[in-house]
Design a protein around this motif. Structure first.
Motif, PDB file in Angstrom:
ATOM      1  N   ARG A 170       0.622  -1.007  -0.196  1.00  0.00           N
ATOM      2  CA  ARG A 170       0.031  -0.039   0.033  1.00  0.00           C
ATOM      3  C   ARG A 170       0.972   1.227  -0.002  1.00  0.00           C
ATOM      4  NH1 ARG A 170      -4.156   1.939   4.625  1.00  0.00           N
ATOM      5  NH2 ARG A 170      -2.212   2.411   5.588  1.00  0.00           N
ATOM      6  N   ALA A 171       1.746   1.069   0.891  1.00  0.00           N
ATOM      7  CA  ALA A 171       2.901   2.318   0.856  1.00  0.00           C
ATOM      8  C   ALA A 171       3.650   2.643  -0.422  1.00  0.00           C
ATOM      9  CB  ALA A 171       3.813   2.332   1.777  1.00  0.00           C
ATOM     10  N   ALA A 172       3.917   1.578  -1.122  1.00  0.00           N
ATOM     11  CA  ALA A 172       4.553   1.625  -2.561  1.00  0.00           C
ATOM     12  C   ALA A 172       3.771   2.149  -3.561  1.00  0.00           C
ATOM     13  CB  ALA A 172       5.221   0.389  -2.911  1.00  0.00           C
ATOM     14  N   GLU A 173       2.384   1.599  -3.408  1.00  0.00           N
ATOM     15  CA  GLU A 173       1.275   2.219  -4.555  1.00  0.00           C
ATOM     16  C   GLU A 173       1.043   3.688  -4.215  1.00  0.00           C
ATOM     17  OE1 GLU A 173      -2.106  -0.167  -5.046  1.00  0.00           O
ATOM     18  OE2 GLU A 173      -0.867  -1.895  -5.696  1.00  0.00           O
ATOM     19  N   GLN A 174       1.184   4.023  -2.901  1.00  0.00           N
ATOM     20  CA  GLN A 174       0.835   5.516  -2.735  1.00  0.00           C
ATOM     21  C   GLN A 174       2.001   6.427  -2.936  1.00  0.00           C
ATOM     22  OE1 GLN A 174       0.356   6.152   1.438  1.00  0.00           O
ATOM     23  NE2 GLN A 174      -0.556   8.288   1.046  1.00  0.00           N
ATOM     24  N   ALA A 175       3.270   5.779  -2.792  1.00  0.00           N
ATOM     25  CA  ALA A 175       4.426   6.849  -3.248  1.00  0.00           C
ATOM     26  C   ALA A 175       4.429   6.896  -4.814  1.00  0.00           C
ATOM     27  CB  ALA A 175       5.786   6.111  -2.854  1.00  0.00           C
ATOM     28  N   LYS A 176       4.048   5.512  -5.529  1.00  0.00           N
ATOM     29  CA  LYS A 176       4.086   5.646  -6.972  1.00  0.00           C
ATOM     30  C   LYS A 176       3.073   6.451  -7.323  1.00  0.00           C
ATOM     31  CE  LYS A 176       2.435   2.016  -9.160  1.00  0.00           C
ATOM     32  NZ  LYS A 176       2.385   0.395  -9.487  1.00  0.00           N
ATOM     33  N   GLN A 177       1.736   6.328  -6.850  1.00  0.00           N
ATOM     34  CA  GLN A 177       0.721   7.343  -7.303  1.00  0.00           C
ATOM     35  C   GLN A 177       1.150   8.694  -7.076  1.00  0.00           C
ATOM     36  OE1 GLN A 177      -1.841   6.387  -8.992  1.00  0.00           O
ATOM     37  NE2 GLN A 177      -2.296   8.410  -9.224  1.00  0.00           N
ATOM     38  N   SER A 178       1.561   9.117  -6.026  1.00  0.00           N
ATOM     39  CA  SER A 178       2.195  10.357  -5.767  1.00  0.00           C
ATOM     40  C   SER A 178       3.185  10.812  -6.620  1.00  0.00           C
ATOM     41  CB  SER A 178       2.828  10.543  -4.109  1.00  0.00           C
ATOM     42  OG  SER A 178       1.700  10.216  -3.135  1.00  0.00           O
ATOM     43  N   ALA A 179       4.204  10.017  -7.018  1.00  0.00           N
ATOM     44  CA  ALA A 179       5.153  10.283  -7.830  1.00  0.00           C
ATOM     45  C   ALA A 179       4.702  10.558  -9.289  1.00  0.00           C
ATOM     46  CB  ALA A 179       6.126   9.141  -8.294  1.00  0.00           C
ATOM     47  N   ILE A 180       3.220   9.769  -9.661  1.00  0.00           N
ATOM     48  CA  ILE A 180       2.751   9.954 -11.052  1.00  0.00           C
ATOM     49  C   ILE A 180       2.077  11.358 -10.939  1.00  0.00           C
ATOM     50  CG2 ILE A 180       0.842   9.236 -12.391  1.00  0.00           C
ATOM     51  CD1 ILE A 180       1.728   6.474 -11.681  1.00  0.00           C
ATOM     52  N   VAL A 181       1.376  11.643  -9.948  1.00  0.00           N
ATOM     53  CA  VAL A 181       0.813  13.023  -9.776  1.00  0.00           C
ATOM     54  C   VAL A 181       1.676  14.095  -9.923  1.00  0.00           C
ATOM     55  CG1 VAL A 181      -0.742  14.310  -8.297  1.00  0.00           C
ATOM     56  CG2 VAL A 181      -1.225  11.737  -8.554  1.00  0.00           C
ATOM     57  N   GLU A 182       2.779  13.995  -9.149  1.00  0.00           N
ATOM     58  CA  GLU A 182       3.800  15.141  -9.211  1.00  0.00           C
ATOM     59  C   GLU A 182       4.245  15.100 -10.455  1.00  0.00           C
ATOM     60  OE1 GLU A 182       8.061  16.300  -6.800  1.00  0.00           O
ATOM     61  OE2 GLU A 182       6.709  14.288  -6.116  1.00  0.00           O
ATOM     62  N   ALA A 183       4.586  14.301 -11.192  1.00  0.00           N
ATOM     63  CA  ALA A 183       5.374  14.221 -12.683  1.00  0.00           C
ATOM     64  C   ALA A 183       4.183  14.804 -13.358  1.00  0.00           C
ATOM     65  CB  ALA A 183       5.427  12.886 -13.002  1.00  0.00           C
ATOM     66  N   ALA A 184       2.806  14.404 -13.413  1.00  0.00           N
ATOM     67  CA  ALA A 184       1.752  14.960 -14.266  1.00  0.00           C
ATOM     68  C   ALA A 184       1.526  16.457 -13.970  1.00  0.00           C
ATOM     69  CB  ALA A 184       0.381  14.234 -14.031  1.00  0.00           C
ATOM     70  N   ALA A 185       1.995  16.895 -12.773  1.00  0.00           N
ATOM     71  CA  ALA A 185       1.876  18.379 -12.517  1.00  0.00           C
ATOM     72  C   ALA A 185       2.945  19.135 -12.956  1.00  0.00           C
ATOM     73  CB  ALA A 185       1.673  18.520 -10.868  1.00  0.00           C
ATOM     74  N   ARG A 186       4.241  18.457 -12.918  1.00  0.00           N
ATOM     75  CA  ARG A 186       5.158  18.929 -13.493  1.00  0.00           C
ATOM     76  C   ARG A 186       4.989  19.197 -15.029  1.00  0.00           C
ATOM     77  NH1 ARG A 186       8.398  15.879  -9.848  1.00  0.00           N
ATOM     78  NH2 ARG A 186       8.812  14.405 -11.685  1.00  0.00           N
ATOM     79  N   VAL A 187       4.685  18.172 -15.733  1.00  0.00           N
ATOM     80  CA  VAL A 187       4.609  18.240 -17.227  1.00  0.00           C
ATOM     81  C   VAL A 187       3.372  19.283 -17.606  1.00  0.00           C
ATOM     82  CG1 VAL A 187       3.437  16.951 -18.994  1.00  0.00           C
ATOM     83  CG2 VAL A 187       5.172  15.833 -17.386  1.00  0.00           C
ATOM     84  N   ARG A 188       2.302  19.503 -16.748  1.00  0.00           N
ATOM     85  CA  ARG A 188       1.212  20.603 -16.943  1.00  0.00           C
ATOM     86  C   ARG A 188       1.641  21.712 -16.697  1.00  0.00           C
ATOM     87  NH1 ARG A 188      -2.132  16.966 -14.258  1.00  0.00           N
ATOM     88  NH2 ARG A 188      -2.096  18.025 -12.209  1.00  0.00           N
ATOM     89  N   GLU A 189       2.535  21.978 -15.726  1.00  0.00           N
ATOM     90  CA  GLU A 189       3.165  23.356 -15.442  1.00  0.00           C
ATOM     91  C   GLU A 189       4.050  23.690 -16.487  1.00  0.00           C
ATOM     92  OE1 GLU A 189       5.852  25.281 -12.057  1.00  0.00           O
ATOM     93  OE2 GLU A 189       4.902  23.489 -11.644  1.00  0.00           O
ATOM     94  N   GLU A 190       5.031  22.777 -16.901  1.00  0.00           N
ATOM     95  CA  GLU A 190       5.751  23.040 -18.034  1.00  0.00           C
ATOM     96  C   GLU A 190       4.911  23.493 -19.299  1.00  0.00           C
ATOM     97  OE1 GLU A 190       9.198  23.765 -20.124  1.00  0.00           O
ATOM     98  OE2 GLU A 190       8.786  24.144 -18.300  1.00  0.00           O
ATOM     99  N   ALA A 191       3.967  22.611 -19.590  1.00  0.00           N
ATOM    100  CA  ALA A 191       3.059  22.890 -20.856  1.00  0.00           C
ATOM    101  C   ALA A 191       2.353  24.108 -20.827  1.00  0.00           C
ATOM    102  CB  ALA A 191       2.035  21.742 -21.113  1.00  0.00           C
ATOM    103  N   LEU A 192       1.969  24.580 -19.656  1.00  0.00           N
ATOM    104  CA  LEU A 192       1.346  25.834 -19.534  1.00  0.00           C
ATOM    105  C   LEU A 192       2.435  27.097 -19.432  1.00  0.00           C
ATOM    106  CD1 LEU A 192      -1.188  25.175 -16.532  1.00  0.00           C
ATOM    107  CD2 LEU A 192      -1.775  25.553 -19.096  1.00  0.00           C
TER     108      LEU A 192
END
Length: 409
Positions: A170-192
């Motif tokens: 569960r902790a690993a999946e949460q960390a992975k999901q957080s990393a995905i969300v953070e990466a997606a946020a960075r991509v969106r921020e850079e695209a914007l």
């Protein structure tokens, strides 16, 4: 004999621990150890419910019978037949016949699988780590009164063995999901960031274009008017026929200036909305082109186009405006069609023509920064942009996701 049984159980628990090692998701872990656990606690159905960290939702993973418990997306704990266990009110319980036990049947309880699959005797233990309940381990039999205190003790031992592994997963999946969300946020921020920078460049280019149009066209016209008026002012009298050409030129200059202003400010959009603004631009542009061209507009947005935020409506209008202008100038088409459609989760704006197509002479170089301008505008409102050809038609299509709260009347 007792020592042999204890040694056998110990070996089984060691085997379960060995099988769990290296399993990276809940479903794989359950299926890997199911057969070994069945030798300790016979069952027709086994499932593990895992509580999402910091939430009121849980997800079920099954072995044996497949039920709707695992087929549903994360479900509310308050609707679970095991809510007393998941909420920490108890650490375990046994029932002789789940179909009759009121603990499983309460208002809002999702207990349908119990009846659908004939689950009778059920055994449940909490999965706990550091005193926190992270889920529940459940066994079910199709036989009434199948489990007893001895099975409960074994289930608790298995639960104590499984809980740390599931906690780590569960902790690993949460960390992975957080990393995905953070990466997606960075991509969106850079695209914007890139989109905003590009839009700034385009706006500056548009400002320069308007300045050049005003200088080369409007100012040139006014200069000619001034010279004509100066010559006419030297005459003792001015014949009417000398004023007529000046009057016609003044009217044309006013029309040209109105067109420049209209391109810079979508006033119809502000007053009447997206559909009327596009229709007005279609009618005026095809009429003023002097070409033999027809057009059609279909609004299948179910009113969604009128509920768009102002910035989104302006972006869609500008995209439609650019696509229509490109079709008139470059496509050699005799018909332009615009359609707004809506499905469950998206609003689509499509502009098509029956011209020569992008591959038939209408290239991105020919139409300047038009396509890039449209792409940037679509990106800044979170929409998908497509431009291409099919069946002799050229398409510009923008698909805008519609948030759930925006769709709710």
């Amino acid at each position: 004999m007792i020592e042999d049984a204890a040694a056998s159980s110990f070996r089984q628990y060691l085997t379960i621990a060995r099988l769990l090692a290296g399993q990276l998701d809940f479903q794989s872990a359950i299926r890997t150890v199911a057969q070994e656990i069945a030798q300790i606690i016979p069952h027709d159905h086994m499932d593990v419910c895992i509580i999402a960290p910091g939430s009121t939702f849980h997800t079920a993973y099954e072995s044996g019978l497949e039920t709707d418990w695992s087929k549903r997306p994360p479900a509310l704990i308050e609707n679970s037949p095991l809510r007393a266990l998941l909420e920490g009110q108890t650490d375990s319980f046994i029932t002789a016949d789940a179909s009759l036990d009121p603990r499983f049947h309460f208002e809002g309880s999702f207990c349908d699988p119990i009846h659908e699959h004939g689950l009778k005797s059920r055994l449940h233990v909490a999965l706990k780590v550091h005193g926190e309940t992270i889920g529940a381990l459940s066994f079910s039999s199709l036989t009434v009164d199948h489990y007893g205190p001895r099975d409960l003790a074994r289930a608790q031992s298995i639960g104590d063995l499984l809980a740390p592994y599931f906690y780590a997963i569960r902790a690993a999946e949460q960390a992975k999901q957080s990393a995905i969300v953070e990466a997606a946020a960075r991509v969106r921020e850079e695209a914007l960031r890139q989109g905003a920078a590009r839009l700034t460049e385009l706006l500056e280019a548009e400002r320069q274009r308007i300045g050049m149009d005003l200088h080369d066209q409007t100012l040139g016209d006014l200069t000619r008017f001034a010279k004509r008026l100066e010559r006419l002012s030297l005459l003792p009298s001015v014949p009417g026929q000398d004023l007529k050409p000046l009057f016609r030129s003044l009217q044309q200059s006013m029309q040209d200036l109105r067109q420049i202003i209209e391109q810079a400010r979508p006033s119809v959009l502000q007053l009447f909305g997206l559909v009327d603004a596009i229709e007005n631009h279609l009618e005026r542009s095809t009429r003023d082109s002097g070409l033999s061209m027809t057009w059609g507009l279909k609004d299948g947005s179910d009113g969604e186009s009128g509920r768009l935020p102002a910035n989104v409506a302006i972006a869609l209008f500008r995209i439609a405006q650019e696509a229509i202008n490109n079709a008139i100038r470059h496509s050699q088409a005799d018909h332009i069609a615009v359609a707004l459609t809506r499905n469950d989760d998206a609003l689509t704006l499509a502009i098509s023509d029956n011209g020569i197509g992008i591959g038939g002479g209408k290239t991105e170089t020919n139409i300047g920064s038009g396509l890039e301008n449209m792409r940037v505008r679509a990106r800044l409102i979170g929409a998908r942009f497509f431009c291409g050809g099919r069946n002799g038609k050229t398409y510009v299509r923008v698909t805008l996701p519609i948030a759930q709260e925006e769709k709710t009347p």
